[in-house]
Write a protein that holds these residues in place. Structure first.
Motif, short mmCIF file in Angstrom:
data_model
loop_
_atom_site.label_atom_id
_atom_site.label_comp_id
_atom_site.label_asym_id
_atom_site.label_seq_id
_atom_site.Cartn_x
_atom_site.Cartn_y
_atom_site.Cartn_z
N MET A 45 -0.68 -1.71 -0.59
CA MET A 45 -1.12 -2.74 0.33
C MET A 45 -1.24 -4.10 -0.35
SD MET A 45 -4.15 -0.89 2.51
CE MET A 45 -3.85 -1.78 4.05
N TYR A 88 -1.26 -3.52 7.11
CA TYR A 88 -0.16 -3.03 6.28
C TYR A 88 1.03 -2.77 7.18
CZ TYR A 88 2.43 0.01 3.02
OH TYR A 88 3.39 0.57 2.19
N TYR A 112 4.48 -10.49 6.16
CA TYR A 112 3.67 -9.66 5.27
C TYR A 112 4.14 -9.77 3.82
CZ TYR A 112 1.33 -5.55 3.34
OH TYR A 112 0.56 -4.72 2.58
#
Length: 308
Positions: free
Chosen positions: A34, A40, A165
């Motif tokens: 993560m 996540y 992300y």
């Protein structure tokens, strides 16, 4: 639905791994660790996937999985699905899930999202997630078949989330939060979750589904079984039988789970005192709330707050 190719899903209860540390779960999957504790996302590469090896688990995150081209047996609670037919699936915290991949097509696509409710602006109380997004409730189908337009819609959202992300800056986290909110509400719209649609498959499951939603939407959850039965216009005995059949839990166990869930959310997110939280949950005094909370969690509310 299930392909019938594999029988290894008949796992013993001791084979179910409860991942208190979500990085242990991610490590078991063989995917990158993560970058953010509350969110996540991973796009599954072929090297991440081990075929014909079942993994059975539960954890404290909401989980969304998407797969095209995966011939797999997936059990979520009592339901068994196959991503070849049901591309998008939802798992709520604490649900037992088992994956066993048999074959992967060359042009397969697969993503997984994990998130904590407090990552969302409206998720300070986990009950809000269940209220807003019924596909996370235990008695809706965990898997849904998407048409080509819907597949393209969600693939685009997964890719946007994954791109942001990889950056993980303060600004990118805000973008991720926005995209995730769009994703959840788009799923609600596309899957037509309205009060008029019945997602259950038999009468006992319908009773259990309606009971779960009644508990979620009841402010004071510490009610006797007669209260819920009367609200549903059925007998207490029939309610108890249906809930036990579908959940393997008593009515009290289900209400306790949601009450503890809400208590943890308030302790984690709220700045209210323990006495104020106890009062908001309809406990007459904080001493009883403290005893109740410790009985089911092993920690006092204060100890739980300090452990966060």
């Amino acid at each position: 639905m299930a392909s019938g190719k594999d029988t290894s899903l008949n796992l013993k209860i001791t084979d179910i791994k409860f991942y208190k540390d979500i990085n242990e779960y991610i490590s078991a999957l063989g995917t990158p660790r993560m970058k953010c504790e509350e969110f996540y996302i991973v796009e599954f590469k072929p090297e991440y996937v081990t075929k014909n090896t079942a993994i059975s688990y539960k954890h404290n995150y909401f989980e969304i999985s998407f797969a095209i081209g995966y011939d797999a047996t997936v059990a979520v609670g009592k339901d068994i699905i196959n991503p070849l037919q049901l591309n998008l699936s939802f798992v709520s915290p604490g649900q037992v899930t088992t994956w066993n991949v048999q074959e992967i097509e060359k042009d397969s696509i697969s993503f997984m999202i994990l998130f904590q409710p407090d990552f969302l602006l409206f998720g300070e109380n986990i009950i809000n997630i269940y209220k807003k997004f019924p596909y996370f409730n235990h008695f809706t189908s965990p898997g849904y078949n998407l048409n080509k337009r819907q597949q393209d819609l969600f693939i685009d959202l997964f890719q946007k989330l994954n791109t942001e992300y990889q950056i993980v800056t303060k600004d990118s986290l805000e973008i991720i939060r926005s995209y995730l909110t769009i994703f959840l509400f788009s799923a609600k719209k596309e899957l037509e979750f309205t009060k008029e649609v019945n997602f259950t498959r038999n009468r006992s499951q319908e009773i259990a589904f309606n009971f779960e939603n009644l508990v979620i939407n009841t402010k004071s959850k510490r009610q006797p079984i007669e209260y819920y039965a009367q609200k549903m216009n059925i007998s207490s005995i029939y309610l108890a039988e249906c809930v036990k059949k579908e959940t393997r839990k008593t009515v009290k166990q289900v209400t306790n789970e949601y009450l503890i869930m809400e208590s943890k959310s308030l302790l984690r997110q709220s700045k209210k005192s323990i006495a104020e939280i106890a009062y908001s949950l309809d406990f007459q005094d904080d001493s009883y709330f403290i005893k109740y909370f410790k009985r089911y969690t092993g920690l006092t509310p204060k100890q739980f707050r300090l452990s966060i």
